[in-house]
Write an enzyme that holds these catalytic residues in place. Sequence first.
Site, mmCIF file in Angstrom:
data_model
loop_
_atom_site.group_PDB
_atom_site.id
_atom_site.type_symbol
_atom_site.label_atom_id
_atom_site.label_comp_id
_atom_site.label_asym_id
_atom_site.label_seq_id
_atom_site.Cartn_x
_atom_site.Cartn_y
_atom_site.Cartn_z
ATOM 1 N N ASP A 1 1.006 -1.127 0.006
ATOM 2 C CA ASP A 1 -0.101 0.158 -0.239
ATOM 3 C C ASP A 1 0.865 1.333 0.025
ATOM 4 O O ASP A 1 2.089 1.122 0.219
ATOM 5 C CB ASP A 1 -0.989 -0.040 1.220
ATOM 6 C CG ASP A 1 -2.230 0.881 0.970
ATOM 7 O OD1 ASP A 1 -2.170 1.680 0.007
ATOM 8 O OD2 ASP A 1 -3.380 0.400 1.679
ATOM 9 N N GLU B 1 -10.458 6.470 4.668
ATOM 10 C CA GLU B 1 -9.426 5.800 5.455
ATOM 11 C C GLU B 1 -9.641 6.448 6.954
ATOM 12 O O GLU B 1 -10.695 6.380 7.673
ATOM 13 C CB GLU B 1 -7.946 6.152 4.917
ATOM 14 C CG GLU B 1 -7.946 5.267 3.543
ATOM 15 C CD GLU B 1 -6.613 5.248 2.861
ATOM 16 O OE1 GLU B 1 -5.841 5.040 3.830
ATOM 17 O OE2 GLU B 1 -6.473 5.427 1.985
#
Length: 634
Positions: free
Chosen positions: A310, A516
Amino acid sequence: MGSGRPPTPLLGLVLLLLAAPLAGARQPAYKDPRKPVAARVRDLLKRMTLSEKIGQMTQIERAVASADVMKEYAIGSVLSGGGSVPAARASAKEWLDMVNGLQKGSLSTRLGIPMIYGIDAVHGHNNVFKATIFPHNVGLGVTRDPELVKKIGAATALEVRGTGIQYAFAPCIAVCRDPRWGRCYESYSEDPKIVEMMTEIIPGLQGDLPADSRRGVPFVAGKEKVAACAKHFVGDGGTTGGVNEDNTIIDQRGLLGIHMPGYYRAVVKGVSTVMISYSSWNGKKMHANRELVTGFLKNKLRFRGFVISDWQGIDRITSPPGANYTYSVLTSINAGLDMIMVPFDYRGFISNLTFLVQNKFIPISRIDDAVRRILRVKFTMGLFESPLSDLSLASHIGSPEHRELAREAVRKSLVLLKNGKDGGEPLLPLTKSAPKILVAGSHADNLGYQCGGWTMEWQGVSGNDVTVGTTILAAVRAAVTPSTEVVFSESPDRSFVEKGGFSYAIVAVGETPYAETKGDSQNLTVTEPGGAAVSAACGGSVRCVVVLVTGRPVVVEPFMGAVDALVAAWLPGTEGQGVADVLFGDYGFSGKLARTWFRSPAQLPMNVGDPHYDPLFPFGFGLTTKPRKGSVSP
């Protein structure tokens, strides 16, 4: 003496000598599309230097990419982070020219290995102006319709390819077990079976696997498809308290039973890449977990695509992030990561990895495994034959066909939670010919709110000039008869509502966009002035339906008694007309909750099957209505 021609034997010798260098300059095997992918990979790999191999393992952000950088460092991949665009409201041509410009840099390298460009196309091509924005996964899970998500995958692939991009960081196959998690709307369900079902988006994005395909081998069916990415491996939806990037405490049986089935299904369907989670499993960072990345994903599940980190994911192996970057590179590569989303300091990454290989901290066999996997995906998807894109697919971006598909997805993702007070007369479907109706609430006329996070910007946006679409208010106006007066007031007061002579009120409220960690929430309440709008519009004599525009279940028990009807619309995207289609009875409500709707956040985590299960609305709940006579059924 004749014409000066050499004698015949001498002529043969000259021709033979001329032919020798030509034979040596024959096209390398890796450039021959008739050869099997494995042979092409093998041939190219043996020609590559260490620096060329490490370049392939490096993914950089477009903000630091240029044709010269691609050439000098033999960079394997570029990405756009959320909201990272070539220009504000960039056209398909501007996107395409940027991608092709970088690709030309890659093609000018010694071996001419094309780069692959990745982007977060998580609910349509959501960074691109005028693209179709589909409902987020939390709504799609409600449909329990794998064929629908497959069509959405195919539509998304066409729009992504329309900008020259070949790789989508989708789907998210997290199993969200706690709605306090800020990424819960990226999850299809709390139920692993529904998540497994929805992996059908992968053949939509990539194309249907050939009948003779071996398990785990990546597959992308040419220029109208994209490489997909199953994310985030593994357990990201199970962190303690729903805290993003935190620790998932669960035994191996629980991990394999709840969080792993989607990955098994994705690998079987030929997914090209898998992205590793920021989170930890029982205290061990996934970016450092060799047992799960190499031992389970690569060896046991036989995944043959490439594993990608990521965004700055390896930096976060240490606390604070980046505290010992050399250690982070060492640990992540030895754990089995193949491509690192750097995304900015590529020189630091390349120099660290080069040092570690040259000094035998990382075996060359590990580097070769990584590069073999990256090349396998690039060869399989035809990048070597068609590295540059044209505008032939640009007309698919925001096309009427894709918007109609998104509208269908909105209709099927709506969940009717209440219809009528205390067994009284149902309010829905609404009549189109009412003399005067009120539309209220912060989310009734805000396209950015309707789309949620990961739309135009990483954290989402507010307003109606952000992209092209239909708000709920515009949809209502289009649905009612010409004689109906539609009055909009974002935050009406009680007296305005009571004295307005309204037949009924439609109140759209919810959460403002987030992504997020910024979406992590302990209270899960409707964003104000949403609650005040519900209280004003629904607390008196006017009948009202509340439409919730949220990324997850929120606290609704305090106003349940005041509302006549309650609809969960989730984050429907650009096609708000789908909401009006069902409110007014052109189609019936059919959606069933794919998440448990709690009474209070104090109950969380609470999932179907738990001993303390006491929901406001249980998993699978959803009232149904029939379409009005003369309307089309879903």
